[in-house]
Write an enzyme that holds these catalytic residues in place. Sequence first.
Site, PDB file in Angstrom:
ATOM      1  N   HIS A 181      -4.410  -8.944   3.710  1.00  0.00           N
ATOM      2  CA  HIS A 181      -5.865  -8.884   3.905  1.00  0.00           C
ATOM      3  C   HIS A 181      -6.271  -9.740   5.096  1.00  0.00           C
ATOM      4  CE1 HIS A 181      -6.651  -7.815  -0.609  1.00  0.00           C
ATOM      5  NE2 HIS A 181      -6.357  -6.762   0.126  1.00  0.00           N
ATOM      6  N   HIS A 214      -2.519   2.531  -5.998  1.00  0.00           N
ATOM      7  CA  HIS A 214      -3.180   1.255  -5.724  1.00  0.00           C
ATOM      8  C   HIS A 214      -3.277   0.388  -6.979  1.00  0.00           C
ATOM      9  CE1 HIS A 214      -4.682  -0.140  -1.908  1.00  0.00           C
ATOM     10  NE2 HIS A 214      -5.660  -0.799  -2.489  1.00  0.00           N
ATOM     11  N   ARG A 237       0.863  -1.177   0.000  1.00  0.00           N
ATOM     12  CA  ARG A 237       0.000   0.000   0.000  1.00  0.00           C
ATOM     13  C   ARG A 237       0.905   1.234   0.000  1.00  0.00           C
ATOM     14  NH1 ARG A 237      -2.051  -3.434   4.156  1.00  0.00           N
ATOM     15  NH2 ARG A 237      -4.139  -4.254   3.699  1.00  0.00           N
ATOM     16  N   ARG A 239      -0.636  -2.129  -6.895  1.00  0.00           N
ATOM     17  CA  ARG A 239      -0.995  -3.208  -5.962  1.00  0.00           C
ATOM     18  C   ARG A 239      -1.976  -4.173  -6.634  1.00  0.00           C
ATOM     19  NH1 ARG A 239      -1.385  -4.451  -0.354  1.00  0.00           N
ATOM     20  NH2 ARG A 239      -3.489  -4.875   0.442  1.00  0.00           N
TER      21      ARG A 239
END
Length: 295
Positions: free
Chosen positions: A267, A241, A146, A244
């Site tokens: 996550h 992002h 991130r 990512r």
Amino acid sequence: MQDELDDYLHYLRVERGLSDNTIISYHQDLMEFQRYLINDHIDSWKNVDHYTIINYLSNLQKQNKAKNTVVHTVSSLRHFFRYLSGEELIGADPMLQVDTPKSGQYLPQVLTTSEINKLLKAPDVSKKLGVRDRAILEVMYATGLRVSELVNLTLDELHLDMELIQPLGKGDKERIIPIGEVAIDWLKRYINTVRVRLLKGQSSDYVFLNAHGRQLTRQGIWKNLKLYVHKAGIEKNVTPHTLRHSFATHILENGADLRVVQELLGHADISTTQIYTHVSQKRLTEVYRKYHPRA
């Protein structure tokens, strides 16, 4: 009303230990709701009932707010009124009678491997900031970090001899991520030849620094990325992002297990990771032909 809201934000930061970005997100949703209440002549959280909230959500939809924005707002309100109820600052929790709308089907923007290669080559590595930016792009694509994790990455979190980094993610949770040789080479080149020049005799624990030797900001990453996307001739709407998303999608398309991707991305719930299973038609066809006995 403002006092209760301030106390709630303090609770999120101190007792829940949520990240600044999460708290800012909640704060924005609640401030917008509070402005709506004031315009509707409601001056106490105690006077908010589920009809008020339903009318507010309807108002958001009339403003053509995205489905996911409305869903996020409902989540913010649900957590806030649960807090107020638990602290006995209101009577009945009005959110108990409000359903959460279904989120819109959202597929993240992903770059192709060709676009990734163009983007990685965009920085001018004959200049010191170009070397830094090449290292940043290589690390982001190689690890799926991130942008908040990237700017807060410290030297102590690098274990390059073992080809690993150990960033601090959401909720102050550490995770270990492998990092490839190409990204390591650019990272070492930046640290050994550029970073010391940016410091100018100062000291800093952060890996990535701006031109003044201070910690690079999220806004700095966004600004530079926008320039390199334009330079690379990429017409997609690319954000930090996006790298990512591309990292996760590309390793899934090349056969990685979903649980592995979940760990790499940090996550907490695999349902968040499942959005990356929108693999290409080419990959689906390859798997079908390889494993189906009649293919």
